[in-house]
Design an enzyme around this catalytic site. Structure first.
Site, PDB file in Angstrom:
ATOM      1  CG  HIS A  73     -17.907 -19.940  18.137  1.00  0.00           C
ATOM      2  ND1 HIS A  73     -18.731 -19.549  19.201  1.00  0.00           N
ATOM      3  CD2 HIS A  73     -18.564 -19.855  16.835  1.00  0.00           C
ATOM      4  CE1 HIS A  73     -20.100 -19.681  18.774  1.00  0.00           C
ATOM      5  NE2 HIS A  73     -19.870 -20.167  17.630  1.00  0.00           N
ATOM      6  CG  ASP A  75     -17.208 -16.677  21.593  1.00  0.00           C
ATOM      7  OD1 ASP A  75     -16.810 -17.580  20.633  1.00  0.00           O
ATOM      8  OD2 ASP A  75     -17.440 -15.694  21.318  1.00  0.00           O
ATOM      9  CG  ASP A 106     -23.859 -20.934  17.939  1.00  0.00           C
ATOM     10  OD1 ASP A 106     -23.283 -21.332  17.465  1.00  0.00           O
ATOM     11  OD2 ASP A 106     -24.661 -19.854  17.948  1.00  0.00           O
ATOM     12  CD  GLU A 137     -19.627 -16.956  15.514  1.00  0.00           C
ATOM     13  OE1 GLU A 137     -20.319 -16.708  14.253  1.00  0.00           O
ATOM     14  OE2 GLU A 137     -20.378 -16.970  16.730  1.00  0.00           O
ATOM     15  CD  GLU A 138     -22.303 -16.626  19.368  1.00  0.00           C
ATOM     16  OE1 GLU A 138     -23.108 -15.771  18.625  1.00  0.00           O
ATOM     17  OE2 GLU A 138     -22.652 -17.937  19.217  1.00  0.00           O
ATOM     18  CD  GLU A 166     -21.280 -20.858  13.651  1.00  0.00           C
ATOM     19  OE1 GLU A 166     -22.156 -21.225  14.273  1.00  0.00           O
ATOM     20  OE2 GLU A 166     -20.394 -20.259  14.016  1.00  0.00           O
ATOM     21  CG  HIS A 351     -27.804 -17.472  20.019  1.00  0.00           C
ATOM     22  ND1 HIS A 351     -27.739 -16.298  19.610  1.00  0.00           N
ATOM     23  CD2 HIS A 351     -26.924 -18.282  19.869  1.00  0.00           C
ATOM     24  CE1 HIS A 351     -26.464 -16.456  19.043  1.00  0.00           C
ATOM     25  NE2 HIS A 351     -25.899 -17.536  19.121  1.00  0.00           N
TER      26      HIS A 351
END
Length: 383
Positions: A73, A75, A106, A137-138, A166, A351
């Site tokens: 992903h 995003d 990520d 995805e997020e 991931e 994150h």
């Protein structure tokens, strides 16, 4: 091909979910010269439905078997308070051997490493390679991977196996391969009673007392003791709310919310039945609402997982742990179509403010992914 410039280009795209931010254009520009046919896929709500449309990308080179897909992903989560960052979240600054920015770990780093791995290998590989890249995805994960997989199946692109990039590594690159995930479901319980004066409880029916007894039934003992590949399931009460500002009023309703992370001993259907049984045992008048973001799944060790582990041993020099811990990922959708596992960077900064990835680790990940591709396409033995 060095993955660093590609990662920097991707970080500079402000693709906060579900915004595309230019990231898919960057990927199309690099994949097309590598021989991939790129298809942009936009999915969104029907007229009258809530939600935002999402841009996704499917790219494939070759038509033969085996078909190895990489899922990822572009995003990212919002950067949060800018005061917590010492670098521009979308600046891709190089500092002390690190590349800084939202998505560095990520998981724009994983995408860049995979594409660089492909570029390092001969064009005439057996089988075929594809990439499933989502922008959702997020977020709710409603119009991303799950929709692209449906499109792939309808157009003859179902892969034989899939690697999700991931950041699974815990301490050193390659130390963990995720071969499954627990399921996750939420439940909202509303118990109905009869409002009344707290000095005259015989004239009321206190729903709080009944709800407390229900919650005790659900939490008094573990759901299970774990299984061969999974840790024990957990049921957590995340909220209890009455909304009663008065001290002398028995409320008419009481609510609770639960989150359940469950292994392969359970399904969302069996757990819903468990909740109903606990409520009925207390003779509650109630409303139960449940939502499941994903069932538990497991890719049992076999040729696919063995080839992954062998590639890690050869390239990273570590013995990978086969693991099913953590939260959910888009692998839960892929599992309905083919064997799937997750392998990626060390995820200690994902994150967080000042998210970053070491440049040398990024390059090592690319070499590891090249070994994975060779192993899965049968160019190296799974040993």
């Amino acid at each position: 091909m060095d993955p660093l410039p590609l990662l920097q280009d991707l970080i500079c795209c402000p693709s906060v979910t579900p915004a595309e931010g230019g990231a898919l254009r960057v990927l199309e520009a690099v994949l097309t010269p590598l021989g991939f046919t790129c298809t942009r896929l936009r999915f969104g709500p029907k007229e009258g439905e809530e939600g935002e449309a999402v841009e996704n990308l499917f790219a494939r080179r070759g038509t033969g078997a085996p078909h190895l897909c990489f899922a990822g992903h572009t995003d990212v989560v919002p950067p949060g308070d800018p005061a917590l960052w010492t670098a521009d979240p979308f600046g891709a600054e190089l500092r002390g051997g690190l590349v800084m920015g939202r998505g560095a770990t990520d998981m724009k780093g994983g995408i860049a490493a995979w594409i660089a791995a492909i570029a390092s290998l001969p064009r005439d590989l057996p089988g075929s390679l594809s990439l499933l890249i989502t922008g959702d995805e997020e977020g709710p994960a409603t119009y991303g991977t799950v929709k692209v997989l449906e499109w792939m199946a309808a157009h003859g692109h179902t892969p034989d196996m899939c690697l999700v990039g991931e950041p699974t590594s815990r301490a050193v690159l390659g130390d963990t391969i995720k071969i499954g995930r627990r399921g996750s479901m939420n439940a909202a319980i509303t118990v109905q009673g009869v409002q009344g004066h707290s000095a005259y409880p015989q004239r009321a029916d206190n729903p709080v007392h009944r709800l407390v007894r229900v919650l005790h039934r659900l939490t008094a003992r573990p759901l299970d003791e774990g299984s061969a590949w999974f840790e024990p399931s957990t049921l957590q009460v995340t909220s209890v709310d009455v909304g009663n500002p008065a001290t002398n009023v028995i409320p008419g309703t009481a609510q609770a919310r639960l989150n359940i992370r469950f292994n392969d001993h359970h399904s969302s259907a069996s757990l819903t039945a468990l909740l109903h049984a606990a409520l009925r045992a207390e003779e509650a008048r109630y409303r139960l609402e449940v939502s499941c973001s994903g069932e538990s799944f497991l890719t049992k060790p076999g040729p696919f997982v063995a080839a992954l582990a062998a590639a890690v041993r050869r390239e990273a020099g570590v013995e990978p742990k086969l693991d099913t811990g953590g939260g959910t990922s888009d692998a839960r959708f892929v599992a309905h179509y083919c064997p799937v596992a997750e392998l990626g960077a060390v995820g200690t900064t994902m994150h967080k403010a000042d998210e970053s990835t070491p440049v040398e680790e990024l390059r090592r990940l690319s070499r590891l992914y090249a070994a994975v591709i060779r192993a899965q396409l049968g160019l190296e033995p799974a040993a």
